[in-house]
Enzyme design. Structure first.
Site, PDB file in Angstrom:
ATOM      1  N   SER A  76       1.131  -1.459   0.076  1.00  0.00           N
ATOM      2  CA  SER A  76      -0.135  -0.080  -0.028  1.00  0.00           C
ATOM      3  C   SER A  76       1.348   1.111   0.073  1.00  0.00           C
ATOM      4  CB  SER A  76      -0.762   0.224   1.024  1.00  0.00           C
ATOM      5  OG  SER A  76      -1.626   1.443   1.577  1.00  0.00           O
ATOM      6  N   TYR A 117      -2.626   0.135   9.755  1.00  0.00           N
ATOM      7  CA  TYR A 117      -2.115  -0.899   8.618  1.00  0.00           C
ATOM      8  C   TYR A 117      -1.504  -0.231   8.107  1.00  0.00           C
ATOM      9  CZ  TYR A 117      -4.071  -1.290   3.637  1.00  0.00           C
ATOM     10  OH  TYR A 117      -5.212  -2.105   2.866  1.00  0.00           O
TER      11      TYR A 117
END
Length: 334
Positions: free
Chosen positions: A226, A239
């Site tokens: 990501s 995250y």
């Protein structure tokens, strides 16, 4: 995409995982209830084969783990202008979190390129069944395996079922994830942090370890990273940390396996229109999801999935290992 229930796919245990994720979501929803949503405006850039949806998007907030069938507009995943050419012909593949979002789009293109696909998912059965139908329309076999990637025993079982069904394993795509924002470190509970870490990092570790005995020279592992793992995100502390770990794991495992001819790479997407984010963000923020990218819109899954084909296929990327490929619509944001 949520984590893919518990050892041996026990339905009661799977529901416990989904309930725990909803409990974390409800706590964050409570903290969000008095906070105003931000907004941004701008003309979206369309640089692909067909126009894609752009902000403002309909305000919506999905119950975890999040169903793609509940999203409005429905994500674009079929890539009708993408023509297969046998890049993965007769390969056997596993995609975790393959029921929806990026995973579904990857499954469709893998099948179009000639691969059979095993889909590992948590409990989004209707989404998984729809994905299977699309894979089979491409003329390939599809195996659905519900379970929790946090459980090492389940991961071993998922790999064994795939090998029994397809006779081998050539490509593993680690893609299952749990994401739930928190405005501050004080809002981030240990249960929340643990669910994110164990799903996003342990899940990749367990699946890779289970798959490795079956992989051979020419095989590939493709991990979903990501932009948050590269740049951080102020409301995705846990995250972001897991995605940074995934990037490091990718590079380290690539070095570890290069002598065996097994390539390991990652794709680092920016904002993508999947159930993951509307099941995280407040409805008002979802309306402007992706507006902060240079293209002023989120990607659709079909705009990200070709990167996975590229990194999985030995005819495309035989000399590429240990890379984190950004697919971000420009600079980070959104």
């Amino acid at each position: 995409m949520a984590a893919a229930g518990n050892g041996n796919g026990n339905s009661a245990d799977i529901e416990q995982v989904a309930e725990r994720q909803r409990r974390i979501q409800q706590e964050i929803d409570r903290l969000d209830s008095s906070k105003p949503a931000s907004s941004d405006e701008g003309g979206a850039v369309q640089a692909g084969a067909r126009a894609q949806p752009a902000p403002p998007l309909p305000e919506q907030h999905l119950l975890k783990p999040g169903l793609e069938s509940d999203l409005d507009p429905r994500p674009q995943f079929e890539a009708p202008n993408y023509k297969g050419s046998g890049k993965l012909q007769d390969m056997a593949t596993i995609i975790t979190g393959g029921d929806s979002g990026i995973g579904r789009a990857v499954a469709v293109l893998f099948a179009r390129e000639g691969a059979d696909v095993a889909i590992v998912y948590l409990n989004e059965h209707s989404d998984a069944e729809e994905t299977r139908q699309h894979v089979e329309r491409e003329g390939r076999r599809c195996l659905l395996i519900p379970g929790d990637v946090k459980d090492a025993a389940f991961c071993r079982e998922a790999v064994e079922r795939t090998v029994q069904e397809f006779g081998k394993l050539d490509v593993l795509v680690n893609n299952a994830a749990f994401q739930e924002h928190a405005d501050s470190l004080e809002d981030l509970s240990e249960e929340h942090f643990d669910e994110t870490l164990r799903t996003n990092v342990y899940g990749y570790f367990h699946m890779a370890k289970a798959a490795l005995p079956h992989l051979k020279s020419g095989s590939a592992i493709v991990n979903t990273g990501s932009e948050t793992g590269l740049f951080g995100s102020p409301k995705l502390l846990d995250y972001s940390a897991t995605k940074g770990a995934i990037h490091a794991f990718t590079m380290a495992l690539a070095s570890n396996l290069v002598s065996r001819g097994i390539r390991v790479n990652a794709v680092a997407p920016g904002p993508v229109w999947t159930p993951l984010n509307p099941a995280d963000r407040p409805a008002g923020e979802v309306a402007q999801f992706g507006a902060g990218t240079d293209m002023k819109r989120p990607a659709q899954p079909e705009e990200v999935s070709p990167a996975y084909v590229f990194l999985a296929s030995p005819v495309c990327s035989s000399f590429i290992t240990g890379v984190v490929l950004p697919v971000m619509g420009g600079t980070p944001g959104g």
